[in-house]
Design a protein around this motif. Structure first.
Motif, PDB file in Angstrom:
ATOM      1  N   ARG A 142      11.368  98.336  70.279  1.00  0.00           N
ATOM      2  CA  ARG A 142      10.305  97.319  70.335  1.00  0.00           C
ATOM      3  C   ARG A 142      10.803  96.055  71.027  1.00  0.00           C
ATOM      4  O   ARG A 142      10.100  95.468  71.859  1.00  0.00           O
ATOM      5  CB  ARG A 142       9.820  96.999  68.910  1.00  0.00           C
ATOM      6  CG  ARG A 142       8.628  96.064  68.889  1.00  0.00           C
ATOM      7  CD  ARG A 142       7.427  96.724  69.517  1.00  0.00           C
ATOM      8  NE  ARG A 142       6.247  95.910  69.310  1.00  0.00           N
ATOM      9  CZ  ARG A 142       5.255  95.839  70.171  1.00  0.00           C
ATOM     10  NH1 ARG A 142       5.278  96.554  71.276  1.00  0.00           N
ATOM     11  NH2 ARG A 142       4.218  95.084  69.930  1.00  0.00           N
ATOM     12  N   LEU A 143      12.007  95.627  70.712  1.00  0.00           N
ATOM     13  CA  LEU A 143      12.580  94.436  71.357  1.00  0.00           C
ATOM     14  C   LEU A 143      12.762  94.662  72.854  1.00  0.00           C
ATOM     15  O   LEU A 143      12.538  93.756  73.659  1.00  0.00           O
ATOM     16  CB  LEU A 143      13.907  94.063  70.694  1.00  0.00           C
ATOM     17  CG  LEU A 143      13.789  93.533  69.258  1.00  0.00           C
ATOM     18  CD1 LEU A 143      15.153  93.490  68.592  1.00  0.00           C
ATOM     19  CD2 LEU A 143      13.114  92.169  69.240  1.00  0.00           C
ATOM     20  N   GLU A 144      13.136  95.872  73.231  1.00  0.00           N
ATOM     21  CA  GLU A 144      13.250  96.203  74.660  1.00  0.00           C
ATOM     22  C   GLU A 144      11.880  96.175  75.322  1.00  0.00           C
ATOM     23  O   GLU A 144      11.714  95.618  76.415  1.00  0.00           O
ATOM     24  CB  GLU A 144      13.896  97.584  74.837  1.00  0.00           C
ATOM     25  CG  GLU A 144      15.365  97.618  74.472  1.00  0.00           C
ATOM     26  CD  GLU A 144      15.939  99.032  74.441  1.00  0.00           C
ATOM     27  OE1 GLU A 144      15.215 100.008  74.762  1.00  0.00           O
ATOM     28  OE2 GLU A 144      17.134  99.166  74.087  1.00  0.00           O
ATOM     29  N   GLN A 145      10.860  96.762  74.661  1.00  0.00           N
ATOM     30  CA  GLN A 145       9.498  96.776  75.202  1.00  0.00           C
ATOM     31  C   GLN A 145       8.981  95.354  75.441  1.00  0.00           C
ATOM     32  O   GLN A 145       8.267  95.109  76.410  1.00  0.00           O
ATOM     33  CB  GLN A 145       8.532  97.475  74.238  1.00  0.00           C
ATOM     34  CG  GLN A 145       8.673  98.960  74.154  1.00  0.00           C
ATOM     35  CD  GLN A 145       7.804  99.558  73.041  1.00  0.00           C
ATOM     36  OE1 GLN A 145       7.331  98.857  72.143  1.00  0.00           O
ATOM     37  NE2 GLN A 145       7.590 100.857  73.121  1.00  0.00           N
ATOM     38  N   LEU A 146       9.358  94.459  74.551  1.00  0.00           N
ATOM     39  CA  LEU A 146       8.887  93.071  74.652  1.00  0.00           C
ATOM     40  C   LEU A 146       9.765  92.225  75.570  1.00  0.00           C
ATOM     41  O   LEU A 146       9.522  91.028  75.741  1.00  0.00           O
ATOM     42  CB  LEU A 146       8.816  92.445  73.257  1.00  0.00           C
ATOM     43  CG  LEU A 146       7.817  93.100  72.299  1.00  0.00           C
ATOM     44  CD1 LEU A 146       7.932  92.484  70.903  1.00  0.00           C
ATOM     45  CD2 LEU A 146       6.391  92.965  72.832  1.00  0.00           C
ATOM     46  N   GLY A 147      10.791  92.832  76.161  1.00  0.00           N
ATOM     47  CA  GLY A 147      11.667  92.116  77.097  1.00  0.00           C
ATOM     48  C   GLY A 147      12.631  91.168  76.402  1.00  0.00           C
ATOM     49  O   GLY A 147      13.191  90.280  77.059  1.00  0.00           O
ATOM     50  N   LEU A 148      12.843  91.336  75.115  1.00  0.00           N
ATOM     51  CA  LEU A 148      13.738  90.460  74.378  1.00  0.00           C
ATOM     52  C   LEU A 148      15.173  90.987  74.357  1.00  0.00           C
ATOM     53  O   LEU A 148      16.105  90.213  74.149  1.00  0.00           O
ATOM     54  CB  LEU A 148      13.223  90.263  72.947  1.00  0.00           C
ATOM     55  CG  LEU A 148      11.818  89.643  72.857  1.00  0.00           C
ATOM     56  CD1 LEU A 148      11.320  89.648  71.425  1.00  0.00           C
ATOM     57  CD2 LEU A 148      11.835  88.222  73.425  1.00  0.00           C
TER      58      LEU A 148
END
Length: 170
Positions: A158-164
């Motif tokens: 999820r953090l990768e999907q959000l670019g974080l």
């Protein structure tokens, strides 16, 4: 358990689901209740590879079963995934059940499963809440996973999907 959300006549399932995305962990069972969906979180699935299923009952209501042999965090994701099927694909769900296996394949088509997985992540870990935590200095995958009652693997994705976070394979 009765939902704490007041559902207004004419609200879409998406609008109802949105009302639950303001705090973590998201109350997925409350969301199901508000949507009028019955849930068995400890189902004895006929196929041990099945993670969950959703079907329309003869009375028109919907019913989700989640494999009771899966661990708690996986069951939460499965519930989110099946709720996503309801929100996005209820027009193709019938009494035969849409059954998802451990790899989130139901035979309904890759695009449909991709959509359900993406929305499941949105329901389990809403983008706004994740970004708020991240911007407040909570940049630890384990803490974020615990906050949303998700697995560390799901939180990292999820953090990768959000670019974080950068993609793990970089």
């Amino acid at each position: 358990m009765a939902s704490k959300i007041n559902v207004k006549v004419g609200e879409t399932p998406f609008e109802i689901a949105q009302q639950f995305l303001g705090s973590a962990p998201v109350d997925l069972l409350g969301m199901a209740d508000a949507l009028g969906i019955d849930v068995n979180m400890h189902a004895d699935m006929c196929d041990p590879q099945a993670s969950g299923s959703i079907r329309r009952l003869p009375n028109g209501r919907y019913f989700i079963e989640v494999n009771g042999n899966d661990f708690d965090l996986r069951r939460r994701f499965t519930l989110a995934h099946e709720l996503a099927h309801y929100i996005l694909h209820r027009d193709i769900i019938d009494q035969r059940a849409l059954v998802d296996d451990a790899m989130w394949r139901s035979g309904a088509g890759e695009q449909i499963e991709y959509q359900a997985n993406r929305m499941a992540a949105d329901l389990l870990m809403p983008a706004g809440l994740v970004r708020t935590l991240w911007n407040a200095g909570v940049e630890n995958v384990s803490v974020i996973a615990r906050t949303f009652q998700a697995s560390e693997a799901a939180a990292r994705i999820r953090l990768e999907q959000l670019g974080l976070l950068p993609p793990a394979w970089v």
